[in-house]
Design a protein around this motif. Structure first.
Motif, mmCIF file in Angstrom:
data_model
loop_
_atom_site.group_PDB
_atom_site.id
_atom_site.type_symbol
_atom_site.label_atom_id
_atom_site.label_comp_id
_atom_site.label_asym_id
_atom_site.label_seq_id
_atom_site.Cartn_x
_atom_site.Cartn_y
_atom_site.Cartn_z
ATOM 1 N N LEU A 133 93.966 -80.076 -42.499
ATOM 2 C CA LEU A 133 93.542 -81.422 -42.148
ATOM 3 C C LEU A 133 92.368 -81.393 -41.168
ATOM 4 N N ALA A 134 92.427 -80.469 -40.210
ATOM 5 C CA ALA A 134 91.323 -80.352 -39.257
ATOM 6 C C ALA A 134 90.028 -79.980 -39.975
ATOM 7 N N ALA A 135 90.119 -79.059 -40.923
ATOM 8 C CA ALA A 135 88.934 -78.662 -41.688
ATOM 9 C C ALA A 135 88.391 -79.832 -42.499
ATOM 10 N N ALA A 136 89.301 -80.654 -43.042
ATOM 11 C CA ALA A 136 88.860 -81.832 -43.793
ATOM 12 C C ALA A 136 88.110 -82.809 -42.890
ATOM 13 N N GLY A 137 88.456 -82.806 -41.596
ATOM 14 C CA GLY A 137 87.758 -83.650 -40.630
ATOM 15 C C GLY A 137 86.563 -82.973 -40.002
ATOM 16 N N GLY A 138 86.202 -81.796 -40.511
ATOM 17 C CA GLY A 138 85.036 -81.080 -40.009
ATOM 18 C C GLY A 138 85.244 -80.403 -38.671
ATOM 19 N N GLN A 139 86.517 -80.123 -38.323
ATOM 20 C CA GLN A 139 86.816 -79.519 -37.031
ATOM 21 C C GLN A 139 87.505 -78.165 -37.202
ATOM 22 N N ARG A 140 87.496 -77.410 -36.151
ATOM 23 C CA ARG A 140 88.103 -76.079 -36.140
ATOM 24 C C ARG A 140 89.430 -76.131 -35.394
ATOM 25 N N VAL A 148 92.885 -80.277 -31.585
ATOM 26 C CA VAL A 148 91.789 -80.918 -32.307
ATOM 27 C C VAL A 148 92.020 -82.428 -32.328
ATOM 28 N N ASP A 149 90.932 -83.154 -32.287
ATOM 29 C CA ASP A 149 90.943 -84.608 -32.435
ATOM 30 C C ASP A 149 89.873 -84.914 -33.473
ATOM 31 N N LEU A 158 93.362 -87.891 -36.677
ATOM 32 C CA LEU A 158 94.221 -86.713 -36.563
ATOM 33 C C LEU A 158 94.146 -86.128 -35.165
ATOM 34 N N HIS A 159 95.319 -85.829 -34.615
ATOM 35 C CA HIS A 159 95.395 -85.007 -33.412
ATOM 36 C C HIS A 159 96.434 -83.928 -33.682
#
Length: 407
Positions: A133-140, A148-149, A158-159
């Motif tokens: 989910l974090a990757a889908a939001g462009g985060q690591r 991650v937020d 997402l948190h």
């Protein structure tokens, strides 16, 4: 376990021994998922629903049309959505989905927390879901960056926090995005707005007052602000500045500027303060800051002091009277002193609309005016207080608010 799908075992227990609420987690066969993901790789990082359906057909399983449709939905949830949590996010009555452990998934439905029967399997599977989910939001999200937020492609927030920071299991918090704004009349029928406040709220918008919508977390600040922005005249241009794109006013001329976090190399960040400055060059009739929670307060106050009327923002505060202290704390991050904050805020802001949450009920508790007292201190004075029975009562600041609104 068949090639079509597997059903995770349902938990018999619910809250205090009662029946569990919500659907049981459903997911596609892992082997089939791996094959579908391999086929989707050729479509790039953003495959469409049609790409997923075609990949499922190409996976080699011989299925009827109904089974194929069911499998396609399960695979789309696993590849493009939140996997077993997707049915919960799709429920229009659910606002938050909280994962405490594989077998402890909670939802807030119509203002009340309740246990869901969804079972995510193992702590490793929960972690994998959070990372995806974090990757889908462009985060690591990994051991080097254990929290991650992020904003997901469908707008959900997402948190997530990984162990050992999170204890024994990855913690996931998802907040859904309402795609259609409530109208002011709908908020009145829901009990969020006292009928006697409607003329005041409409006047705040019509007279282009600058105001803050305040309240604690989960009080409905964004919902109310979207409803009020829907009242803006259609010939006015609204520029919304946000981190996660939650505002959804029913208005024909809304443009958005979204903040961006730094990439894995720590570069490329675009903050809210930068976006406020960019908005000033976009011929805005209304500058709207989705949430003011940092040094960007300096730029917002500056913008509202340079002829940009009708601006608004949301701000976390426990009471309307706490707003001056909250503004001072945020402005200190931008190097502003107390006297400077008082001067800027008193000149820039006209009113505060404060929300409160009592159990599942979210409602406007008061409307206040912003001014400086004889000692030069910034104060927020109640103009209209709403009784527990929903009756608006005029306060000491009513005359000042009435003058501003031309009443």
């Amino acid at each position: 376990m068949t090639a079509l799908q597997r059903v995770a075992p349902a938990r018999a227990e619910g809250v205090r021994g009662g029946p569990p609420a919500g659907p049981v987690a459903r997911g596609a066969d892992p082997v089939l998922l791996d094959g579908v993901r391999a086929r989707l790789a050729r479509h790039g990082p953003q495959p469409t629903d049609a790409d997923v359906t075609e990949a499922v057909r190409s996976a080699g399983a011989v299925l009827g049309s109904r089974a194929l449709a069911e499998l396609g939905a399960a695979v789309r949830a696993e590849v493009l959505g939140a996997g077993p949590l997707q049915p919960l996010l799709d429920d229009p009555h659910v606002t938050d989905v909280l994962v405490n452990a594989p077998d402890q998934v909670w939802v807030e439905r119509e203002g009340r927390l309740e246990r869901s029967a969804v079972d995510l399997g193992t702590p490793e599977q929960v972690r994998d879901l959070a990372v995806r989910l974090a990757a889908a939001g462009g985060q690591r999200l990994d051991d080097a960056s254990p929290s991650v937020d992020a904003r997901l492609p469908d707008g959900a927030r997402l948190h997530a926090v990984l162990p050992p920071v999170a204890g024994g299991c990855t913690l996931i918090s998802l907040r859904t995005l309402r795609r259609q704004a409530f109208t002011l009349d709908e908020l009145v029928r829901a009990g969020s707005v006292a009928p006697g406040l409607v003329p005041v709220l409409r006047a705040l918008v019509a007279e282009r007052a600058n105001f803050l919508v305040t309240g604690a977390t989960g009080t409905g600040k964004t919902t109310l602000l979207s409803a009020l922005l829907s009242l803006v005249a259609p010939d006015q241009r609204i520029v919304c500045i946000e981190e996660s794109g939650e505002l959804a006013p029913d208005h024909p001329h809304v443009v958005r500027l979204l903040a961006r976090a730094a990439n894995i190399d720590g570069a490329g960040a675009v903050g809210l303060a930068d976006l406020v400055r960019q908005a000033l060059r976009m011929r805005p009739d209304r500058i709207v800051l989705g949430e003011c929670r940092g040094a960007e307060v300096r730029d917002v106050l500056t913008a509202l002091n340079t002829g940009h009327e009708g601006g608004c923002a949301t701000l976390h505060a426990n009471t309307a009277a706490d707003v001056p202290a909250r503004l001072e704390a945020l402005a200190a991050l931008a190097g502003m002193g107390r006297e400077s904050v008082a001067a800027q805020a008193a000149s820039a802001l006209d009113a505060v609309v404060h929300l409160r949450r009592d159990g599942p009920r979210r409602h406007i508790a008061e409307v206040a005016v912003v001014r400086r007292d004889h000692a030069g201190e910034l104060v927020v004075e109640t103009a209209v207080d709403v009784t527990p029975g929903g009756l608006p009562v005029r306060g000491a600041g009513w005359e000042a608010l009435a003058r501003r609104l031309g009443a």
